[in-house]
Design a protein around this motif. Structure first.
Motif, PDB file in Angstrom:
ATOM      1  N   ARG A 202      58.682  32.943  64.353  1.00  0.00           N
ATOM      2  CA  ARG A 202      57.515  32.559  65.148  1.00  0.00           C
ATOM      3  C   ARG A 202      56.261  33.209  64.559  1.00  0.00           C
ATOM      4  NH1 ARG A 202      59.378  30.451  70.093  1.00  0.00           N
ATOM      5  NH2 ARG A 202      61.438  31.247  70.730  1.00  0.00           N
ATOM      6  N   ARG A 203      55.205  32.420  64.421  1.00  0.00           N
ATOM      7  CA  ARG A 203      53.973  32.940  63.832  1.00  0.00           C
ATOM      8  C   ARG A 203      53.399  34.087  64.672  1.00  0.00           C
ATOM      9  NH1 ARG A 203      50.007  31.479  60.064  1.00  0.00           N
ATOM     10  NH2 ARG A 203      48.661  33.294  59.906  1.00  0.00           N
ATOM     11  N   ALA A 204      53.476  33.965  65.989  1.00  0.00           N
ATOM     12  CA  ALA A 204      52.935  35.013  66.851  1.00  0.00           C
ATOM     13  C   ALA A 204      53.655  36.337  66.631  1.00  0.00           C
ATOM     14  CB  ALA A 204      53.030  34.588  68.313  1.00  0.00           C
ATOM     15  N   ALA A 205      54.973  36.279  66.442  1.00  0.00           N
ATOM     16  CA  ALA A 205      55.751  37.500  66.203  1.00  0.00           C
ATOM     17  C   ALA A 205      55.418  38.083  64.832  1.00  0.00           C
ATOM     18  CB  ALA A 205      57.240  37.196  66.316  1.00  0.00           C
ATOM     19  N   TRP A 206      55.282  37.219  63.831  1.00  0.00           N
ATOM     20  CA  TRP A 206      54.882  37.657  62.485  1.00  0.00           C
ATOM     21  C   TRP A 206      53.550  38.396  62.536  1.00  0.00           C
ATOM     22  CZ3 TRP A 206      56.506  37.323  57.317  1.00  0.00           C
ATOM     23  CH2 TRP A 206      55.521  37.432  56.348  1.00  0.00           C
ATOM     24  N   ASP A 207      52.579  37.807  63.222  1.00  0.00           N
ATOM     25  CA  ASP A 207      51.258  38.433  63.317  1.00  0.00           C
ATOM     26  C   ASP A 207      51.311  39.747  64.089  1.00  0.00           C
ATOM     27  OD1 ASP A 207      50.121  36.360  61.897  1.00  0.00           O
ATOM     28  OD2 ASP A 207      49.409  35.281  63.665  1.00  0.00           O
ATOM     29  N   GLU A 208      52.135  39.785  65.130  1.00  0.00           N
ATOM     30  CA  GLU A 208      52.204  40.987  65.966  1.00  0.00           C
ATOM     31  C   GLU A 208      52.656  42.208  65.170  1.00  0.00           C
ATOM     32  OE1 GLU A 208      54.488  42.700  69.978  1.00  0.00           O
ATOM     33  OE2 GLU A 208      54.827  40.639  69.302  1.00  0.00           O
ATOM     34  N   VAL A 209      53.624  42.013  64.265  1.00  0.00           N
ATOM     35  CA  VAL A 209      54.138  43.160  63.504  1.00  0.00           C
ATOM     36  C   VAL A 209      53.485  43.295  62.135  1.00  0.00           C
ATOM     37  CG1 VAL A 209      56.337  43.078  64.716  1.00  0.00           C
ATOM     38  CG2 VAL A 209      56.099  41.874  62.537  1.00  0.00           C
ATOM     39  N   GLY A 210      52.611  42.356  61.767  1.00  0.00           N
ATOM     40  CA  GLY A 210      51.855  42.491  60.532  1.00  0.00           C
ATOM     41  C   GLY A 210      52.521  41.948  59.285  1.00  0.00           C
ATOM     42  N   GLY A 211      53.526  41.058  59.439  1.00  0.00           N
ATOM     43  CA  GLY A 211      54.159  40.448  58.270  1.00  0.00           C
ATOM     44  C   GLY A 211      54.979  41.448  57.472  1.00  0.00           C
ATOM     45  N   PHE A 212      55.180  41.139  56.196  1.00  0.00           N
ATOM     46  CA  PHE A 212      55.955  42.019  55.323  1.00  0.00           C
ATOM     47  C   PHE A 212      55.139  43.242  54.927  1.00  0.00           C
ATOM     48  CE2 PHE A 212      58.439  38.110  53.916  1.00  0.00           C
ATOM     49  CZ  PHE A 212      59.627  38.528  54.487  1.00  0.00           C
ATOM     50  N   HIS A 213      55.791  44.397  54.827  1.00  0.00           N
ATOM     51  CA  HIS A 213      55.163  45.585  54.269  1.00  0.00           C
ATOM     52  C   HIS A 213      55.224  45.512  52.746  1.00  0.00           C
ATOM     53  CE1 HIS A 213      55.536  48.449  57.987  1.00  0.00           C
ATOM     54  NE2 HIS A 213      54.475  47.682  58.026  1.00  0.00           N
ATOM     55  N   ALA A 214      54.108  45.849  52.118  1.00  0.00           N
ATOM     56  CA  ALA A 214      54.051  45.798  50.654  1.00  0.00           C
ATOM     57  C   ALA A 214      54.337  47.163  50.024  1.00  0.00           C
ATOM     58  CB  ALA A 214      52.669  45.303  50.212  1.00  0.00           C
ATOM     59  N   ASP A 215      54.971  48.055  50.773  1.00  0.00           N
ATOM     60  CA  ASP A 215      55.188  49.423  50.294  1.00  0.00           C
ATOM     61  C   ASP A 215      56.448  49.580  49.449  1.00  0.00           C
ATOM     62  OD1 ASP A 215      52.959  50.054  51.799  1.00  0.00           O
ATOM     63  OD2 ASP A 215      54.134  50.704  53.526  1.00  0.00           O
TER      64      ASP A 215
END
Length: 239
Positions: A202-215
């Protein structure tokens, strides 16, 4: 060194090929890095699927030296198949997570499908069951499908996490290498995580947690990290 490299502007160009659907139910985000040889097979499979023809297809090129080759390939394939695609071309190599995040930022649909370029649907009709799983459970935020190796054995039936020698955590795939019709792998269920190779979210869930971490310098853990954050926020991960 990684922090310094990550701070450099990525720079990108967005190229629209064909007329995109006005109201897509799903945006497919597909990162490309050097290997373009599966794209023709993947787009041909999409073109045979009526639902996919109405979805938004976004390829993110993270190897800028292939900019001309990738656009030429997509223009030819989209012209043959009659489907539209968006090419997001990075100005420098920024890594898997940043490529996926760039594609998500360009996406318009309420549901994202993070998909690897070497995942080829076996036939039409595969996306609707995944969407149905999200629709029937409001707490479900992410769902992944069965994936097979080219010999027909199981590659993915959900992820779990286990400690290896030395105490390090690893991603493990349920039933990896088992026959494709292993009964337990044919049972939909809640799982600790699913692979980013094919992850409907879900796009809303993706946005809520900030997508993938690039670390993660040596990838492989962006998907499990995302699933853990989605679960921590109260979401369910389904296979």
């Amino acid at each position: 060194l990684h922090a310094a490299a990550s701070a450099e502007p990525v720079g990108q160009e967005v190229v629209q090929i064909g007329t995109p659907p006005a109201d897509p139910p799903v945006s497919l985000v597909i990162p490309l890095y050097r290997n373009l040889r599966f794209v023709r097979h993947q787009l041909a499979a999409f073109a045979r699927d009526p639902l996919l023809r109405g979805c938004e297809i976004i390829y993110v090129l993270d190897s800028p030296e292939q900019r001309g080759e990738a656009e030429h390939l997509l223009r030819g394939l989209c012209g043959i198949t009659g489907i539209a695609a968006t090419l997001v071309a990075h100005g420098r190599n920024a890594g898997y997570a940043t490529a996926c995040n760039s594609g998500a930022a360009a996406a318009r649909a309420p549901v994202l499908l993070q998909l690897n370029s070497d995942v080829i649907p076996e036939g039409p009709g595969w996306l609707q069951p995944l969407l149905a799983r999200l629709a029937e459970d409001p707490r479900a935020v992410c769902v992944g499908p069965k994936l097979l190796f080219d010999d027909g054995s199981l590659q993915h039936a959900g992820l779990y996490f286990a400690r290896g020698p030395g105490g390090d955590w690893y991603n493990c795939h349920y039933f990896k290498g088992f026959p494709r019709r292993t009964p337990a792998a044919d049972r939909p269920r809640e799982v600790p995580g699913v692979t980013g190779a094919a992850m409907l979210i879900r796009r809303a869930a993706w946005d809520e947690v900030g997508g993938f971490h690039a670390d993660y310098i040596v990838g492989d853990y962006e998907d499990s990290d995302l699933c853990l954050r989605l679960r921590a926020a109260g979401g369910r991960i389904l296979y």
